[in-house]
Design a protein around this motif. Structure first.
Motif, mmCIF file in Angstrom:
data_model
loop_
_atom_site.group_PDB
_atom_site.id
_atom_site.type_symbol
_atom_site.label_atom_id
_atom_site.label_comp_id
_atom_site.label_asym_id
_atom_site.label_seq_id
_atom_site.Cartn_x
_atom_site.Cartn_y
_atom_site.Cartn_z
ATOM 1 N N UNK A 161 -4.420 6.152 1.840
ATOM 2 C CA UNK A 161 -4.544 5.341 0.632
ATOM 3 C C UNK A 161 -3.870 3.999 0.840
ATOM 4 N N UNK A 162 -4.234 3.047 -0.009
ATOM 5 C CA UNK A 162 -3.571 1.753 -0.009
ATOM 6 C C UNK A 162 -2.182 1.924 -0.608
ATOM 7 N N UNK A 163 -1.225 1.152 -0.100
ATOM 8 C CA UNK A 163 0.157 1.331 -0.546
ATOM 9 C C UNK A 163 0.426 0.690 -1.904
ATOM 10 N N UNK A 164 -0.017 -0.553 -2.087
ATOM 11 C CA UNK A 164 0.352 -1.272 -3.307
ATOM 12 C C UNK A 164 -0.712 -2.310 -3.645
ATOM 13 N N UNK A 165 -0.914 -2.515 -4.940
ATOM 14 C CA UNK A 165 -1.806 -3.568 -5.419
ATOM 15 C C UNK A 165 -1.062 -4.455 -6.402
ATOM 16 N N UNK A 171 -8.827 3.849 4.402
ATOM 17 C CA UNK A 171 -8.206 2.752 3.632
ATOM 18 C C UNK A 171 -8.072 1.474 4.448
ATOM 19 N N UNK A 172 -8.962 1.285 5.414
ATOM 20 C CA UNK A 172 -8.886 0.081 6.238
ATOM 21 C C UNK A 172 -9.834 -1.015 5.761
ATOM 22 N N UNK A 173 -10.789 -0.647 4.902
ATOM 23 C CA UNK A 173 -11.734 -1.647 4.403
ATOM 24 C C UNK A 173 -12.253 -1.243 3.031
ATOM 25 N N UNK A 202 -18.643 -5.718 3.006
ATOM 26 C CA UNK A 202 -17.480 -4.976 3.477
ATOM 27 C C UNK A 202 -16.386 -5.971 3.843
ATOM 28 N N UNK A 203 -15.186 -5.721 3.347
ATOM 29 C CA UNK A 203 -14.054 -6.596 3.664
ATOM 30 C C UNK A 203 -12.910 -5.741 4.187
#
Length: 255
Positions: A2-6, A156-158, A173-174
């Motif tokens: 997962x992404x850590x923080x937004x 969670x890399x893109x 895709x980013x």
């Protein structure tokens, strides 16, 4: 994974249901009216919370730049489900231009090390639609503007982002970290429940100033005057096509 923080922007603006009036001095609009969170930013907050609920994101940090009353919109975002807030105090928001906001967020990116920044595509008061793009340029991150759908990859890399464009929809895709700006169709924000409103009062809100972050917010623009649009005159009826053509040609002078 997962992404850590937004980091999520939430601007305090005049409520969209209020009829905006020019002040007697002609220098701006009357601000002693109801304010609320910018509609597009509310969508951005909701999207971040949904990513967290889907286990695609660990922490949601909301940021608002503005006067002391801006804490109200931060508390609203916390009641929706955000984890903590950052209030960058600015007394005169009329002079806070998109580039200055982007610079503030760029400094916060350095401090908070987020994997994702989500903003509304524009604020309903100035309609600038510039901050997300400027921020992406300042931090040299990929950007996905006008997002109507966001999907995080398994590792969670893109991100796979569906964008609203003039011709319809575009899917791109980013790579992460990235900057996203939210469009209206991305989601429908939830209402904060009373228990969550009470819990939000105990969540942490840090207070900073532009000076703390080393950001110069001196305005580069000067408003000369502000005026309401001219009132529209009533229409007229014509008896024939020939009369219509005559008025279009000789009165409206559009033919």
């Amino acid at each position: 994974m997962s992404l850590r923080r937004a980091l999520v922007g939430c601007k305090r603006v005049i409520d969209y249901l209020v009829k905006v009036r020019v002040n007697p001095q002609g220098t701006g609009v009357v601000k002693d009216v109801k304010h609320s969170m910018n509609n597009f930013d509310e969508i951005a907050v909701e999207e971040a919370i949904r990513l967290k609920e889907a286990k695609k994101l660990e922490e949601v940090v909301v940021v608002s730049c503005g006067p002391k009353q801006s804490v109200d919109v931060i508390r609203t975002a916390l009641a929706m489900g955000a984890d903590r807030g950052i209030h960058v105090t600015v007394d005169d928001t009329d002079k806070l231009e998109p580039l200055a906001v982007a610079k503030i967020f760029a400094k916060l990116v350095d401090v908070e090390k987020p994997d994702l920044v989500i903003m509304g595509k524009q604020a309903i008061d100035d309609d600038s639609n510039q901050t997300a793009q400027m921020l992406a340029a300042l931090v040299d991150w990929p950007q996905a503007t006008f997002a109507s759908k966001v999907v995080v990859s398994d590792d969670a890399s893109k991100l796979e982002v569906t964008r609203e464009i003039d011709g319809g929809l575009e899917t791109i895709n980013v790579k992460v970290p990235a900057v996203i700006s939210a469009d209206l169709r991305l989601n429908e924000p939830r209402y904060a429940t009373l228990p969550n409103i009470m819990k939000a009062k105990k969540k942490k809100v840090d207070t900073k100033t532009p000076e703390d972050l080393g950001v110069d917010i001196v305005s580069q623009l000067e408003y000369v005057s502000v005026a309401e649009p001219p009132k529209r005159s009533g229409g007229t009826k014509v008896e024939s096509v020939d009369e219509l053509l005559d008025k279009l040609k000789n009165e409206a002078k559009v033919l």
